[in-house]
Design an enzyme around this catalytic site. Structure first.
Site, PDB file in Angstrom:
ATOM      1  CE  LYS A 135       2.779 -10.502 -10.671  1.00  0.00           C
ATOM      2  NZ  LYS A 135       2.287 -10.321  -9.301  1.00  0.00           N
ATOM      3  CD  GLU A 141      -5.725 -10.546  -6.697  1.00  0.00           C
ATOM      4  OE1 GLU A 141      -4.883  -9.640  -6.613  1.00  0.00           O
ATOM      5  OE2 GLU A 141      -5.719 -11.368  -7.606  1.00  0.00           O
TER       6      GLU A 141
END
Length: 243
Positions: free
Chosen positions: A92, A126
């Site tokens: 992240k 994604e």
């Protein structure tokens, strides 16, 4: 990333303190959520190409509504790659979002909501800010987190809830062609929760999917948000109550 991480205790305590300090900003039920964002950043005085000499860990919060408003219509991105093997796609980090701005801007200019990224071998990876699931018969499919896909906590929660509801879940590579025979597609993420996809366009072909009452995505959404808001008993052990 070579960053010195806070301990689990420091992390949890920081989140609790942030929630306590901002509880008056929690939206009313059904009107949104309190979004809590932990952030670790290099703050030491280093100009060279090297890890920072010190790091600052902060948490902040903001009331938010639904991330995607309206119907979710995606387009498959074939030119840009969000992540590569050996990179930071599974972390992240801000580097994972720099690449998405241009393709999203181009997609929205064409009337789409968001972009579905592929890897170099044309396997699904994604959506720009969320993980993706396909429903085919009794199976729910999602790409494995093998270094280029973020292992989202909402993704993990949905996989566990899917098992509880009696559905099969398979984590495997999904060729883009499988979009054509999927019955449902939905996205998961901290901000999006569980968001059913209305359509995906691939090479000028638009594929529509089931949405709404009775779908797997809707059942998962209702159980996840029910646990989060206290309407459904948390048998998963996820809820932390604050004094």
């Amino acid at each position: 990333m070579c960053m010195q991480a806070p301990t689990v205790e420091q992390f949890v305590n920081a989140v609790k303190q942030t929630v306590h300090s901002n509880k008056r900003w929690v939206p009313p039920p059904g009107k949104g959520a309190m979004y809590i964002r932990p952030l670790l950043m290099g703050s030491g005085p280093v100009l060279g190409v090297a890890p920072a000499s010190e790091y600052t860990f902060i948490t902040y919060a903001s009331p938010v509504g639904n991330y995607h408003k309206g119907v979710l219509n995606l387009i498959v991105e074939e030119k840009f790659r969000r992540a590569i093997p050996g990179g930071t796609g599974g972390v992240k980090a801000v580097t994972n979002y720099a690449i998405i701005y241009k393709p999203i801007a181009e997609a929205k200019a064409k009337g789409f909501t968001d972009v579905l990224f592929l890897n170099a071998e044309k396997y699904i990876e994604e959506v720009s800010t969320s993980n993706i699931f396909l429903v085919k018969g009794n199976e729910t499919l999602t790409p494995p987190t093998s270094g280029t896909i973020l292992p989202g906590i909402t993704r993990k929660s949905i996989i566990e809830i899917t098992h509880v509801l009696g559905y099969q879940v398979k984590e495997r590579a999904i060729p883009v062609e499988e979009l054509f025979d999927a019955e449902e597609v939905f996205c998961t993420g901290t901000a999006v929760g569980v968001n059913s996809v209305n359509s995906i366009t691939y090479q000028d072909t638009r594929i529509a999917y089931k949405r709404g009452a009775g779908t797997v995505g809707q059942k998962l959404y209702e159980m996840l948000t029910g646990i989060q808001t206290g309407r459904i008993e948390d048998k998963m052990g996820w809820t932390v109550e604050l004094d």
